[in-house]
Design a protein around this motif. Structure first.
Motif, short mmCIF file in Angstrom:
data_model
loop_
_atom_site.label_atom_id
_atom_site.label_comp_id
_atom_site.label_asym_id
_atom_site.label_seq_id
_atom_site.Cartn_x
_atom_site.Cartn_y
_atom_site.Cartn_z
N ALA A 150 35.03 29.72 48.46
CA ALA A 150 35.18 29.73 47.00
C ALA A 150 34.22 30.74 46.37
O ALA A 150 34.58 31.45 45.42
CB ALA A 150 34.95 28.33 46.42
N VAL A 151 33.01 30.84 46.89
CA VAL A 151 32.04 31.82 46.39
C VAL A 151 32.56 33.23 46.68
O VAL A 151 32.47 34.12 45.82
CB VAL A 151 30.65 31.60 47.03
N ALA A 152 33.12 33.44 47.86
CA ALA A 152 33.67 34.77 48.20
C ALA A 152 34.84 35.12 47.28
O ALA A 152 34.94 36.27 46.81
CB ALA A 152 34.11 34.79 49.67
N ILE A 153 35.70 34.16 47.01
CA ILE A 153 36.83 34.39 46.10
C ILE A 153 36.32 34.73 44.70
O ILE A 153 36.83 35.64 44.04
CB ILE A 153 37.77 33.17 46.08
N THR A 154 35.31 34.00 44.25
CA THR A 154 34.73 34.26 42.94
C THR A 154 34.20 35.69 42.88
O THR A 154 34.43 36.40 41.91
CB THR A 154 33.61 33.25 42.63
N HIS A 155 33.53 36.11 43.93
CA HIS A 155 33.01 37.47 43.96
C HIS A 155 34.15 38.48 43.94
O HIS A 155 34.07 39.50 43.25
CB HIS A 155 32.11 37.70 45.17
N ALA A 156 35.21 38.20 44.67
CA ALA A 156 36.36 39.11 44.68
C ALA A 156 36.91 39.29 43.27
O ALA A 156 37.29 40.40 42.89
CB ALA A 156 37.44 38.59 45.62
N HIS A 157 36.91 38.23 42.48
CA HIS A 157 37.45 38.29 41.12
C HIS A 157 36.48 38.89 40.12
O HIS A 157 36.91 39.44 39.11
CB HIS A 157 37.85 36.90 40.65
N HIS A 158 35.19 38.76 40.39
CA HIS A 158 34.18 39.19 39.41
C HIS A 158 33.30 40.35 39.90
O HIS A 158 32.35 40.71 39.23
CB HIS A 158 33.26 38.01 39.06
N ARG A 159 33.62 40.94 41.04
CA ARG A 159 32.72 41.91 41.67
C ARG A 159 32.49 43.16 40.83
O ARG A 159 31.39 43.70 40.83
CB ARG A 159 33.19 42.28 43.08
N VAL A 160 33.46 43.62 40.12
CA VAL A 160 33.28 44.83 39.32
C VAL A 160 32.27 44.56 38.20
O VAL A 160 31.33 45.33 38.00
CB VAL A 160 34.62 45.33 38.75
N SER A 161 32.42 43.43 37.50
CA SER A 161 31.47 43.12 36.42
C SER A 161 30.09 42.81 36.98
O SER A 161 29.08 43.13 36.37
CB SER A 161 31.98 41.98 35.55
N ALA A 162 30.02 42.20 38.18
CA ALA A 162 28.71 41.92 38.79
C ALA A 162 28.00 43.21 39.16
O ALA A 162 26.79 43.35 38.95
CB ALA A 162 28.89 41.05 40.04
N ALA A 163 28.73 44.18 39.68
CA ALA A 163 28.12 45.48 40.04
C ALA A 163 27.65 46.21 38.80
O ALA A 163 26.56 46.81 38.79
CB ALA A 163 29.11 46.33 40.82
N LEU A 164 28.44 46.16 37.73
CA LEU A 164 28.03 46.80 36.48
C LEU A 164 26.78 46.16 35.91
O LEU A 164 25.87 46.85 35.45
CB LEU A 164 29.17 46.76 35.46
#
Length: 170
Positions: A150-164
């Motif tokens: 679930a954490v990996a899926i969350t990152h997949a969905h939010h990774r662009v905003s997390a990197a920014l």
């Protein structure tokens, strides 16, 4: 133009059991790769358990070569000693990928639940059920591995905003 899949390692830290899950993400498509738990022997000292946790995560990093990692933030409970110990396990969960040169994102438990289930107060059973829907090849897995996926899926969905966000804060 088709982009290469990104391999994501999700981690649900715990001193008794640290769940881990690996997925590949290509656009909106998620593919299950592997999952499991690292379970240090509870009879070991705290330092030895943390070392075993680090060794186990290092082996997973070598075996699956993720491009990015995501860790669930610590849930603060009523027992300060338990929270402190969980924080130490979380530190190891962040350290191992960072030592391998992998970006590590962090997500609050409620965001993980909301992303995967649709509500921030979902139970473990609901998370497990949704993992079965989103990643059917995962089969029957334990709660810690399901939480890590679930954490990996969350990152997949939010990774662009997390990197920014990380770039802005640097």
């Amino acid at each position: 133009m088709v982009s290469s899949p990104i391999r994501i390692l999700g981690l649900d830290p715990g001193l008794r059991r640290t769940g881990w899950g690996v997925i590949d993400c290509s656009g909106n498509r998620l593919t299950y790769v592997a999952c499991g738990q690292v379970c240090p022997d509870e009879t070991l000292s705290l330092g030895e358990r943390l070392a075993k946790l680090h060794e186990g995560l290092t082996e997973i990093l070598k075996a699956y070569a993720p491009d990015e990692a995501a860790v669930e933030e610590t849930f603060v409970n009523q027992n300060p000693l338990s929270t402190l110990k969980l924080g130490q396990a979380r530190g190891i969960a962040m350290l191992a990928p960072a030592q391998a040169g992998i970006m590590v994102a962090e997500y609050k438990p409620n965001l993980v639940k909301k992303t995967v289930v649709g509500t921030g107060h979902a139970g473990k059973e609901q998370i497990g059920m949704m993992i079965g829907v989103l990643l059917p090849k995962a089969g029957t897995i334990g709660a810690d591995a399901a939480d890590a996926l679930a954490v990996a899926i969350t990152h997949a969905h939010h990774r662009v905003s997390a990197a920014l966000k990380k770039a802005v804060m640097a």
